[in-house]
Design a protein around this motif. Structure first.
Motif: not given
Length: 316
Positions: A34-40, A122-123, A146-150, A264-265
């Motif tokens: 979550l923090c990794g995405i929240r930075l952007w 994205g998920i 949604a794009a999915v990263l596992w 995703c961006s």
């Protein structure tokens, strides 16, 4: 919500090899991703179970960072409490204080995750190859928006799990794994061999999976950066300039979250990898997660991304 984090959020007690201990930190793969995405990006939230004590423990952190807690589902009195023990060789163990059954009870279920495949961009999923989870989730993903990263959990990175890993990876958009895990999975120390095998996984004509959706593999190398592998190119990216590691917990999770957002961006694989490195550096520079991820950190991250793009990097 644009980005969904499908992984546990817990309380961490972190014990370092030098005997230092920090307690009651917001932890779990989910909080770091979550923090990794929240930075952007601001539009991100976790979807998982918690205990009734979670709001009291960490609600202030969510409020300070303007992060929604609507996806958190109370499933028990107590939020999982994990004890992370680091060793001199850099390895670590992780123990769920309330036991494995309690931890599994808290995890997100396929039914709880299902609606977001049609509404999110994205998920992020952190999970092993558990059939109970994937046999329900894979059909849900067939017509997803949604794009999915596992990001694979390390307990499934063994040769015995290889066929299952390949099948699941072929159904997601991005597969995240660290180099140690990849070596264990393939039974080889050779980086070139590992990259070559992953390039075969990306071949759309592959007959080893029913339908291959896999677009990119994020091969994490810790202090040596990462390798971004697509059908068209293999790109080596470094760690972030000026990175200073206080606590190594969550580096892979936070970088994976950022890579998902970057992909995703519309960012290039190189940019995605650099965004991952920058997010990881932010999460490693203090014990636990950053207190506040605000405009100042976001602007600094954008400047650093621009400064690092296109730079030649020593692959070794």
């Amino acid at each position: 919500m644009d980005y969904i984090i499908a992984s546990t959020v817990v309380t961490d007690e972190i014990r370092f090899a030098d005997k230092k201990t920090v307690v009651k930190k917001a932890g779990g793969a989910g909080i770091y991703a979550l923090c990794g995405i929240r930075l952007w990006c601001s539009s991100v939230m976790p979807v998982t179970g918690v205990g009734r004590d979670y709001g009291e423990l960490f609600g202030d952190w969510y409020q300070k960072n303007h992060i929604s807690m609507e996806g958190l589902i109370e499933k028990d009195e107590k939020t999982p409490y994990n004890i992370i023990q680091y060793f001199e060789d850099g390895e670590r163990s992780e123990t769920a204080l309330y036991g494995a059954d309690h931890y599994r009870k808290i995890e997100v279920t396929p039914n709880e995750l299902e609606p977001y495949f049609q509404t999110a961009k994205g998920i992020y999923i952190f999970k092993n190859t558990s059939p109970d989870f994937w046999e329900q989730v894979l059909p849900m993903m067939e017509k997803r928006k949604a794009a999915v990263l596992w990001e694979i959990a390390s307990d499934s990175t063994c040769p015995e799990c290889l066929d299952e890993v390949r099948q699941i990876a072929g159904s997601v958009d991005i597969f995240s794994i660290n180099l140690t895990e990849a070596r264990n999975l393939f039974g080889t120390e050779c980086l070139d061999e590992i990259i070559g095998t992953f390039r075969e996984w990306l071949d759309s004509s592959s007959h080893s999976v029913r339908q291959n959706h896999l677009q990119m593999i994020f091969l994490r190398r810790g202090s040596k950066g990462a390798v971004m592998i697509t059908q068209e190119e293999t790109v080596y990216v470094p760690t972030a300039d000026g990175a200073y590691v206080v606590d190594p917990t969550g580096g892979g999770n936070s970088s994976s979250g950022a890579v998902l957002y970057g992909w995703c961006s519309g960012h290039t694989p190189e940019e995605c990898g650099l965004m991952g490195s920058i997010s990881a550096a932010m999460c490693l520079e203090q014990y636990g997660v950053p207190e506040v991820i605000g405009a100042e950190k976001r602007e600094a991250a954008q400047r650093l991304l621009e400064a690092m793009k296109g730079r030649k990097f020593n692959e070794e």
